[in-house]
Write an enzyme that holds these catalytic residues in place. Structure first.
Site, PDB file in Angstrom:
ATOM      1  N   GLU A 157      -3.998   5.811  -6.142  1.00  0.00           N
ATOM      2  CA  GLU A 157      -3.195   7.024  -5.890  1.00  0.00           C
ATOM      3  C   GLU A 157      -4.057   8.249  -5.541  1.00  0.00           C
ATOM      4  OE1 GLU A 157      -0.627   7.393  -9.293  1.00  0.00           O
ATOM      5  OE2 GLU A 157       0.283   5.428  -8.952  1.00  0.00           O
ATOM      6  N   GLU A 271       2.752  -3.667  -6.129  1.00  0.00           N
ATOM      7  CA  GLU A 271       3.507  -3.323  -7.341  1.00  0.00           C
ATOM      8  C   GLU A 271       5.012  -3.310  -7.068  1.00  0.00           C
ATOM      9  OE1 GLU A 271       1.951   0.147  -9.379  1.00  0.00           O
ATOM     10  OE2 GLU A 271      -0.060  -0.174  -8.555  1.00  0.00           O
TER      11      GLU A 271
END
Length: 362
Positions: A157, A271
């Site tokens: 991220e 994910e």
């Protein structure tokens, strides 16, 4: 005319999903597992798993029937591996490595550098000591798992949530604007055989924010490649949100994946799950929207040759993180994964199966 058209489209969607459900309900006990099905399209299917889940025999059985790789949910994160400075905790790491080895599963590493789930002692260190601690963390963990972990989410991220360049984090403040290049070099030195990934969320949609995040990520990739920084692939987290009605089109996603391939990068969905927190109505309605979102997303990514693997963030609603992080307003538990809390297949699973079967081979 517009109203009748909407009704007609809904009816067609409902009929199609009903046909898929009926098809896979017949002989469901003989269904092919997700990984076996994905292999027919040159892919692997994996799932995130916690160490605690290994103590649930029914969940382990479901996992082994459906996946070819596992991703540690939290066990490899820094707060878990070094809760106190200099005191390394390898028990959970070793358990997952042994489980993967015993069952001949690939093991993904998640994650080395993130601005969350850091040990409390770290933030008290001065910048120079923090940098040395990070390098030691990467080196120790990658060397401990060398040969067992095939690929790593090295950077997690890094893009600003609004797409305004890089996210301002403890690591950009500690190591400077080029911290990502530095960290990737450290990772390559620690395990030259592991594939190195940058992993991020919010890259899948057609909305302006997603488009900005993609542009910022591509700019980062171009900068790294100009300097010959090692980078093997990009991970799309794909925490998706089912819309209240219809299905998201993901029309611009294939073009983005092509841009990654043109830069010589591999792609993994890392994910995957589908939140139903915005969908009202019955469980049947919610499940239909979740299934339609899986279908639309998979149709967008399965035609991309650079796609190597799809990893769902768990397999069963029993495991989902979404009820803690993003609870529904009505207090009902979410249903974001292919199997329900009793480990029974849902419409989402049947739609995933059908979409993979229809996808073209490369």
């Amino acid at each position: 005319m517009q109203v009748s058209g909407v009704i007609a489209r809904r009816s067609l969607l409902s009929a199609a999903l009903a046909m898929v459900l009926a098809l896979f309900s017949f002989g469901a006990s003989n269904r092919v597992g997700l990984d076996q099905l994905a292999r027919r399209r040159g892919l692997r299917w994996g799932a995130a798993i916690s160490v605690e889940a290994l103590e649930q025999p029914d969940l382990v059985q479901l996992l082994l029937a459906n996946v070819g790789s596992i991703t540690p949910e939290n066990a490899f994160k820094w707060a878990a591996t070094e809760p106190r400075q200099g005191q390394l905790e390898w028990k959970a790491v070793d358990q997952l490595m042994q489980f993967a080895r015993r069952h001949q599963l690939q093991l993904r590493g998640h994650t080395l550098v993130w601005h969350e789930q850091l040990p409390g002692w770290l933030t008290a260190l001065p910048a120079a000591a923090r940098a040395q601690a990070l390098k030691a963390h990467i080196t120790r963990l990658m060397q401990h798992t060398r040969g067992a972990v095939s690929s790593w989410d090295v950077i997690n991220e890094p893009i600003d949530p609004e797409g305004k360049g890089l996210r301002d984090t403890i690591w950009s403040q500690t190591l400077g604007a080029d911290y990502i290049g530095t960290v990737l070099q450290w990772a390559r030195a620690a395990d030259p055989q592991a594939r190195l990934f940058i992993n991020d969320y919010g890259l899948e949609g057609d909305d302006p924010q997603s488009l900005r995040k993609r542009r910022a990520l591509l700019d980062l990739i171009d900068s790294l490649q100009r300097r010959q920084v090692p980078l093997d692939g990009i991970g799309l987290q794909a925490h998706l949100l089912a819309p209240p009605e219809g299905s998201p089109p993901f029309t611009t996603l294939p073009g983005f994946l092509k841009q990654l391939r043109q830069r010589g990068l591999l792609v993994e969905v890392t994910e995957l799950d589908v939140s139903d927190r915005e969908v009202n109505g019955t469980i049947t309605t919610r499940d239909r929207q979740v299934a339609a979102t899986y279908q639309a997303f998979l149709q967008a990514v399965l035609s991309e040759p650079a796609l190597q693997r799809i990893t769902s963030w768990g397999l069963s609603d029993r495991e989902t993180w979404l009820n803690r992080a993003f609870p529904r307003r009505d207090g009902q538990p979410q249903r974001p994964l292919p199997f329900d809390t009793r480990l029974q297949p849902k419409l989402a699973l049947h739609q995933i199966d059908a979409t993979i079967r229809r996808a073209r081979s490369w």
